[in-house]
Design a protein around this motif. Structure first.
Motif, PDB file in Angstrom:
ATOM      1  N   LYS A   1      20.588 -23.757  32.635  1.00 28.94           N
ATOM      2  CA  LYS A   1      21.796 -23.991  31.856  1.00 28.94           C
ATOM      3  C   LYS A   1      21.536 -23.743  30.369  1.00 28.94           C
ATOM      4  CE  LYS A   1      24.019 -25.251  35.510  1.00 28.94           C
ATOM      5  NZ  LYS A   1      25.045 -24.352  36.096  1.00 28.94           N
ATOM      6  N   ALA A   2      22.259 -22.804  29.801  1.00 24.71           N
ATOM      7  CA  ALA A   2      22.035 -22.424  28.408  1.00 24.71           C
ATOM      8  C   ALA A   2      22.291 -23.571  27.446  1.00 24.71           C
ATOM      9  CB  ALA A   2      22.914 -21.223  28.045  1.00 24.71           C
TER      10      ALA A   2
ATOM     11  N   SER B   1      21.450 -15.689  29.751  1.00 26.08           N
ATOM     12  CA  SER B   1      21.524 -15.205  28.368  1.00 26.08           C
ATOM     13  C   SER B   1      20.196 -14.685  27.842  1.00 26.08           C
ATOM     14  CB  SER B   1      22.079 -16.291  27.439  1.00 26.08           C
ATOM     15  OG  SER B   1      21.258 -17.439  27.437  1.00 26.08           O
ATOM     16  N   ALA B   2      19.091 -14.993  28.511  1.00 21.16           N
ATOM     17  CA  ALA B   2      17.802 -14.445  28.081  1.00 21.16           C
ATOM     18  C   ALA B   2      17.727 -12.941  28.295  1.00 21.16           C
ATOM     19  CB  ALA B   2      16.663 -15.132  28.830  1.00 21.16           C
TER      20      ALA B   2
ATOM     21  N   TRP C   1      14.913 -13.263  22.031  1.00 18.78           N
ATOM     22  CA  TRP C   1      14.202 -13.755  20.851  1.00 18.78           C
ATOM     23  C   TRP C   1      14.761 -15.092  20.373  1.00 18.78           C
ATOM     24  CZ3 TRP C   1      16.547  -9.047  21.393  1.00 18.78           C
ATOM     25  CH2 TRP C   1      17.842  -8.920  20.867  1.00 18.78           C
ATOM     26  N   MET C   2      16.048 -15.353  20.625  1.00 17.66           N
ATOM     27  CA  MET C   2      16.633 -16.634  20.237  1.00 17.66           C
ATOM     28  C   MET C   2      16.098 -17.752  21.130  1.00 17.66           C
ATOM     29  SD  MET C   2      20.581 -15.750  19.237  1.00 17.66           S
ATOM     30  CE  MET C   2      20.746 -17.303  18.352  1.00 17.66           C
ATOM     31  N   HIS C   3      15.982 -17.476  22.410  1.00 14.90           N
ATOM     32  CA  HIS C   3      15.450 -18.473  23.337  1.00 14.90           C
ATOM     33  C   HIS C   3      13.971 -18.728  23.055  1.00 14.90           C
ATOM     34  CE1 HIS C   3      18.873 -16.425  25.164  1.00 14.90           C
ATOM     35  NE2 HIS C   3      19.127 -17.541  25.805  1.00 14.90           N
ATOM     36  N   SER C   4      13.257 -17.661  22.768  1.00 16.10           N
ATOM     37  CA  SER C   4      11.836 -17.797  22.456  1.00 16.10           C
ATOM     38  C   SER C   4      11.645 -18.667  21.216  1.00 16.10           C
ATOM     39  CB  SER C   4      11.217 -16.410  22.245  1.00 16.10           C
ATOM     40  OG  SER C   4       9.856 -16.515  21.894  1.00 16.10           O
TER      41      SER C   4
END
Length: 258
Positions: free
Chosen positions: A141-142, A160-161, A166-169
């Motif tokens: 779940k984002a 969304s990954a 890069w945002m998730h990382s």
């Protein structure tokens, strides 16, 4: 098998490669395919809704799971609580059993609420403590990424990954940063746009904004993209770039990796 094998060879040991190994049918048939998949990837994913029908009990699920493990030797395993064709959420007790077998290394969790996710993270951690290998919990779940990390989970494994990893990382590495809540808010809200026609949405996004040579053809959503969909993707892309610039999150071009 061919796709998984190709990806494994292309990755060449840089990161672990996992692939689904359960696609319905008798347990014996699923076990046979899992053994084959186990020969070409690092770990095989059990999709939780493939071990029992929606109307069958958790006891029946556990019966089939035990049988599946007995037929698959020492193949390293993981779970995915996929919402399709129906969402089979494991209870903390079911997850405790699985982790305690020593066969499982990760879990992609589909719990939609914080309390259920937290209870499963804690149960898995307690079961994994006596083992000689790690067990990792990821939320699908984002909107729960930061919560997962704050409570001992490892991060995110979700749609969304495929768009702006890069945002998730950054969030996984900096979830205690003062900017982390705003990053979580962006990822959680933007997910409502990009996930609507996934996986086609990801292919369109990557082709249109980064020039990756891929078509929108996929196993679902085989109709033509409409203007509304394309316009919203454009908004999401522009907002993502603007957000990253303002917060200082480095962006990466998926085509050039620069």
């Amino acid at each position: 098998l061919a796709i998984a094998s190709r990806v494994f060879k292309k990755v060449d040991g840089r990161v672990p490669v996992v692939a689904s190994g359960t696609f319905g049918g008798p347990v014996e048939k699923q076990a046979e395919f899992m053994r084959q998949m186990g020969n070409v990837v690092d770990a095989v994913v059990i999709v939780t809704n493939q071990l029992a029908r929606k109307d069958e009990s958790d006891e029946k699920w556990l019966e089939n799971a035990r049988k599946l493990l007995s037929l698959t030797g020492d193949v390293p395993l993981g779970f995915y609580e996929s919402p399709v064709p129906y969402l089979r959420l494991l209870t903390p007790d079911m997850l405790t059993w699985a982790v305690s077998t020593g066969r499982f290394y990760f879990h992609k969790d589909g719990s939609p609420d914080r309390d259920r996710l937290t209870s499963k993270i804690k149960a898995a951690a307690a079961a994994a403590a006596p083992l000689d290998h790690s067990f990792s919990m990821y939320t699908a779940k984002a909107y729960l990424i930061k919560h997962c990390l704050d409570n001992g989970g490892k991060g995110f494994s979700g749609i969304s990954a495929n768009f702006y990893p890069w945002m998730h990382s950054w969030l996984c590495e900096n979830y205690q940063d003062e900017k982390a809540a705003n990053v979580q808010h962006f990822i959680g809200v933007a997910d409502n746009v990009i996930r609507q026609t996934y996986p086609r949405s990801a292919k369109i996004y990557l082709n249109r904004f980064y020039g990756l040579p891929i078509s929108p053809a996929c196993r679902v959503h085989d109709d033509e993209p409409v203007e509304e969909e394309m316009t919203k993707f454009g908004f999401a892309f522009e907002m993502m770039e603007d957000f990253c610039r303002k917060t200082g999150i480095p962006m990466i071009n998926p085509k050039t990796l620069a």
